[in-house]
Design a protein around this motif. Structure first.
Motif, PDB file in Angstrom:
ATOM      1  N   PHE A   1       4.086  25.948  -2.262  1.00  0.00           N
ATOM      2  CA  PHE A   1       3.890  24.494  -2.401  1.00  0.00           C
ATOM      3  C   PHE A   1       3.736  23.861  -1.016  1.00  0.00           C
ATOM      4  O   PHE A   1       2.845  23.027  -0.794  1.00  0.00           O
ATOM      5  CB  PHE A   1       5.091  23.861  -3.123  1.00  0.00           C
ATOM      6  CG  PHE A   1       4.942  23.793  -4.616  1.00  0.00           C
ATOM      7  CD1 PHE A   1       4.025  22.929  -5.202  1.00  0.00           C
ATOM      8  CD2 PHE A   1       5.727  24.583  -5.445  1.00  0.00           C
ATOM      9  CE1 PHE A   1       3.888  22.858  -6.583  1.00  0.00           C
ATOM     10  CE2 PHE A   1       5.604  24.529  -6.821  1.00  0.00           C
ATOM     11  CZ  PHE A   1       4.678  23.671  -7.393  1.00  0.00           C
TER      12      PHE A   1
ATOM     13  N   TYR B   1       0.391  24.646   0.473  1.00  0.00           N
ATOM     14  CA  TYR B   1      -0.680  23.855  -0.146  1.00  0.00           C
ATOM     15  C   TYR B   1      -0.724  22.441   0.432  1.00  0.00           C
ATOM     16  O   TYR B   1      -1.807  21.927   0.759  1.00  0.00           O
ATOM     17  CB  TYR B   1      -0.495  23.789  -1.666  1.00  0.00           C
ATOM     18  CG  TYR B   1      -1.473  22.845  -2.321  1.00  0.00           C
ATOM     19  CD1 TYR B   1      -2.764  23.240  -2.609  1.00  0.00           C
ATOM     20  CD2 TYR B   1      -1.095  21.519  -2.608  1.00  0.00           C
ATOM     21  CE1 TYR B   1      -3.679  22.362  -3.175  1.00  0.00           C
ATOM     22  CE2 TYR B   1      -2.002  20.638  -3.169  1.00  0.00           C
ATOM     23  CZ  TYR B   1      -3.291  21.062  -3.461  1.00  0.00           C
ATOM     24  OH  TYR B   1      -4.192  20.181  -4.011  1.00  0.00           O
TER      25      TYR B   1
ATOM     26  N   LEU C   1      -1.168  29.633  -5.076  1.00  0.00           N
ATOM     27  CA  LEU C   1      -0.099  28.967  -5.823  1.00  0.00           C
ATOM     28  C   LEU C   1      -0.337  29.017  -7.333  1.00  0.00           C
ATOM     29  O   LEU C   1       0.516  29.484  -8.105  1.00  0.00           O
ATOM     30  CB  LEU C   1       0.031  27.514  -5.347  1.00  0.00           C
ATOM     31  CG  LEU C   1       1.017  26.629  -6.105  1.00  0.00           C
ATOM     32  CD1 LEU C   1       2.425  27.211  -6.074  1.00  0.00           C
ATOM     33  CD2 LEU C   1       1.016  25.206  -5.523  1.00  0.00           C
ATOM     34  N   VAL C   2      -1.506  28.546  -7.757  1.00  0.00           N
ATOM     35  CA  VAL C   2      -1.796  28.494  -9.195  1.00  0.00           C
ATOM     36  C   VAL C   2      -1.972  29.909  -9.756  1.00  0.00           C
ATOM     37  O   VAL C   2      -1.539  30.209 -10.876  1.00  0.00           O
ATOM     38  CB  VAL C   2      -3.041  27.626  -9.460  1.00  0.00           C
ATOM     39  CG1 VAL C   2      -3.331  27.550 -10.964  1.00  0.00           C
ATOM     40  CG2 VAL C   2      -2.841  26.222  -8.892  1.00  0.00           C
TER      41      VAL C   2
ATOM     42  N   HIS D   1       1.402  31.598 -10.374  1.00  0.00           N
ATOM     43  CA  HIS D   1       1.998  31.105 -11.621  1.00  0.00           C
ATOM     44  C   HIS D   1       1.340  31.786 -12.826  1.00  0.00           C
ATOM     45  O   HIS D   1       2.019  32.196 -13.774  1.00  0.00           O
ATOM     46  CB  HIS D   1       1.835  29.580 -11.711  1.00  0.00           C
ATOM     47  CG  HIS D   1       2.376  29.005 -12.990  1.00  0.00           C
ATOM     48  ND1 HIS D   1       1.591  28.868 -14.115  1.00  0.00           N
ATOM     49  CD2 HIS D   1       3.609  28.569 -13.332  1.00  0.00           C
ATOM     50  CE1 HIS D   1       2.315  28.354 -15.093  1.00  0.00           C
ATOM     51  NE2 HIS D   1       3.542  28.160 -14.644  1.00  0.00           N
TER      52      HIS D   1
ATOM     53  N   TRP E   1       5.215  24.827 -13.435  1.00  0.00           N
ATOM     54  CA  TRP E   1       3.924  24.213 -13.782  1.00  0.00           C
ATOM     55  C   TRP E   1       3.983  22.684 -13.662  1.00  0.00           C
ATOM     56  O   TRP E   1       3.004  22.048 -13.255  1.00  0.00           O
ATOM     57  CB  TRP E   1       3.486  24.600 -15.196  1.00  0.00           C
ATOM     58  CG  TRP E   1       2.174  23.954 -15.548  1.00  0.00           C
ATOM     59  CD1 TRP E   1       1.971  22.887 -16.358  1.00  0.00           C
ATOM     60  CD2 TRP E   1       0.889  24.312 -15.019  1.00  0.00           C
ATOM     61  NE1 TRP E   1       0.645  22.552 -16.381  1.00  0.00           N
ATOM     62  CE2 TRP E   1      -0.043  23.407 -15.569  1.00  0.00           C
ATOM     63  CE3 TRP E   1       0.451  25.301 -14.139  1.00  0.00           C
ATOM     64  CZ2 TRP E   1      -1.402  23.476 -15.264  1.00  0.00           C
ATOM     65  CZ3 TRP E   1      -0.905  25.370 -13.838  1.00  0.00           C
ATOM     66  CH2 TRP E   1      -1.814  24.466 -14.400  1.00  0.00           C
TER      67      TRP E   1
ATOM     68  N   ILE F   1       3.309  22.019 -10.187  1.00  0.00           N
ATOM     69  CA  ILE F   1       1.883  22.215  -9.865  1.00  0.00           C
ATOM     70  C   ILE F   1       1.052  21.048 -10.407  1.00  0.00           C
ATOM     71  O   ILE F   1       0.179  20.511  -9.716  1.00  0.00           O
ATOM     72  CB  ILE F   1       1.395  23.558 -10.456  1.00  0.00           C
ATOM     73  CG1 ILE F   1       2.045  24.727  -9.708  1.00  0.00           C
ATOM     74  CG2 ILE F   1      -0.126  23.659 -10.382  1.00  0.00           C
ATOM     75  CD1 ILE F   1       1.746  26.086 -10.308  1.00  0.00           C
TER      76      ILE F   1
ATOM     77  N   VAL G   1      -0.192  19.365  -7.139  1.00  0.00           N
ATOM     78  CA  VAL G   1      -1.542  19.891  -6.875  1.00  0.00           C
ATOM     79  C   VAL G   1      -2.611  19.042  -7.554  1.00  0.00           C
ATOM     80  O   VAL G   1      -3.538  18.554  -6.881  1.00  0.00           O
ATOM     81  CB  VAL G   1      -1.642  21.360  -7.351  1.00  0.00           C
ATOM     82  CG1 VAL G   1      -3.079  21.866  -7.207  1.00  0.00           C
ATOM     83  CG2 VAL G   1      -0.683  22.231  -6.549  1.00  0.00           C
TER      84      VAL G   1
END
Length: 205
Positions: free
Chosen positions: A44, A47, A143-144, A147, A192, A195, A199
């Motif tokens: 995180f 990002y 990051l995504v 997950h 999530w 995110i 994000v």
């Protein structure tokens, strides 16, 4: 150990050894989840630092599809709810059929989430949003993507648990593992939400 220390929900005294067994295995699993949380925290932070580094490539406004993200969020939140029904079915009555049914529904919702996520990644790659294009995209995919890989592991775990329930029923060991799986699944839901907020919503702000 305290009677109230347990992974997920309290199975209660009527579940005997399953209740105490889940207590004994909880500590190590919490350590695992906290170490995983540190890894996600680092990603995180990466990002957020990399967010302005587009290197002339596409940014959030060109790549993000908020309608798809909203659908993914809805599916994952719904899967967390259905896993709660797994836990309640196990705690109140230990109904094997009901537990297996809600596990299958949870897996179906998670698979739907994963399908939309992979579709989004494919579309982003087609639009030039590949990981090596910029610091922003590298951090986004890491990051995504991490997950998503955790979700794949969670779906595989659900498959293993369905096989165990079929073979052994709701034995004490199966109950403890289901409670740990519940913790893991709700943890993915929590990540999530981070995110989604940092994000996707933050990227479009």
């Amino acid at each position: 150990m305290s009677e109230n220390v347990h992974p997920g929900i309290n199975l209660g005294a009527s579940h005997g050894e399953a209740h105490h067994g889940s207590e004994r295995t909880a500590f190590g699993f919490w350590i695992f989840l906290m170490s995983d949380l540190v890894i996600f925290g680092i990603l995180f932070a990466t990002y957020v630092v990399m967010r302005p580094n587009l290197a002339g490539g596409p940014g959030p406004s060109e790549l993000y599809d908020l309608k798809s993200i909203a659908k993914q969020t809805g599916l994952l939140l719904a899967s967390s709810f259905t896993f709660g029904l797994v836990s309640l079915s196990m705690k109140y009555g230990s109904r094997t059929g009901a537990v297996a049914f809600w596990l299958v529904i949870t897996a179906a919702l998670g698979t739907g989430f994963l399908y939309l996520e992979i579709k989004d990644f494919a579309r982003m790659a087609g639009d030039g949003g590949i990981p090596q294009r910029s610091g922003f995209l590298s951090s986004l995919w890491a990051l995504v993507g991490l997950h998503g890989l955790h979700l794949v592991a969670g779906l595989a775990w659900i498959g293993v648990m369905l096989a165990l329930i079929t073979a052994r029923g709701l034995s004490d060991a199966v109950k403890s593992r289901l409670l740990l799986l519940g913790l893991y699944w709700h943890f993915l839901d929590l990540i999530w939400i981070g995110i989604f907020s940092v994000v996707f919503l933050g990227g479009m702000a």
